[in-house]
Design an enzyme around this catalytic site. Sequence first.
Site, mmCIF file in Angstrom:
data_model
loop_
_atom_site.group_PDB
_atom_site.id
_atom_site.type_symbol
_atom_site.label_atom_id
_atom_site.label_comp_id
_atom_site.label_asym_id
_atom_site.label_seq_id
_atom_site.Cartn_x
_atom_site.Cartn_y
_atom_site.Cartn_z
ATOM 1 N N SER A 25 0.809 -1.220 0.000
ATOM 2 C CA SER A 25 0.000 0.000 0.000
ATOM 3 C C SER A 25 0.842 1.269 0.000
ATOM 4 C CB SER A 25 -0.926 0.008 1.221
ATOM 5 O OG SER A 25 -0.179 -0.126 2.430
ATOM 6 N N GLY B 194 -1.920 -4.290 1.192
ATOM 7 C CA GLY B 194 -2.012 -5.497 2.002
ATOM 8 C C GLY B 194 -1.029 -6.578 1.646
ATOM 9 N N ASN C 116 4.061 -5.253 5.816
ATOM 10 C CA ASN C 116 2.949 -6.068 6.300
ATOM 11 C C ASN C 116 3.424 -7.359 6.963
ATOM 12 O OD1 ASN C 116 0.649 -4.436 5.521
ATOM 13 N ND2 ASN C 116 1.197 -4.892 3.409
ATOM 14 N N ASP D 40 -4.767 7.076 9.926
ATOM 15 C CA ASP D 40 -4.389 5.791 10.519
ATOM 16 C C ASP D 40 -2.992 5.825 11.148
ATOM 17 O OD1 ASP D 40 -2.631 5.688 8.350
ATOM 18 O OD2 ASP D 40 -3.693 4.074 7.321
ATOM 19 N N HIS E 71 0.083 5.338 6.964
ATOM 20 C CA HIS E 71 0.287 5.599 5.545
ATOM 21 C C HIS E 71 0.518 7.087 5.281
ATOM 22 C CE1 HIS E 71 -1.915 1.732 5.517
ATOM 23 N NE2 HIS E 71 -1.150 1.476 4.462
#
Length: 214
Positions: free
Chosen positions: A37, A74, A102, A183, A186
Amino acid sequence: MAFKATLGFLTALAITALLSVGAARAEPVKLVGFGDSLMAGYQLPAGDAFPVKLEAALRAKGHEVEIANAGVSGDTTSGGLARLDWSIPDGTQGVILELGANDALRGIAPEETEKNLDTMITRLKERGIAVLLAGMLAPPNMGPEYAERFNAVYGKLAEKHNVPLYPFFLEGVVTKADLQLEDGMHPNAKGVDAMVQAMLPAAERFLTSLKAGE
């Protein structure tokens, strides 16, 4: 008259040859940004994704380059390995390989991350595709023992495969809330700008090495 005609013909041939050489030199270097991402541009307009902005920054510096966005939100290194061959088209000259964030968030064993990245770099080099490896750091909540094992992966692989390493893909963004989405993980559009500016010297060196045929 025959001499003049021959001279004109040869002149035309020479001009055509020079134009052909110029056209060949103008062919852009084809890169692929391959990652998760952070590469894909999570929750951002397509034009704000890292590959798009890096391409624009490099072109502004006079480089003829095209950077395709092969980021998938992801993705782990396992997922990246599974899609590597069909995600990197023939004719690609270089890949910015950014995966592993991730893996760390999920607590995947760093040895597994290393194995997957190792295989990806090997496959790309077998296809004659150069690699710029973008490193990642483990989040603090994973603890010092995990971080020590995970953080060492990228340097080991860069040395093993003799590929350039950009140590931390989120350089300049990770501790700055105003450059992140809500969040806290990011980058927002300004954060991507900061990442591009931080990586630009490494990306230019990578391009230069490709043009030199190294």
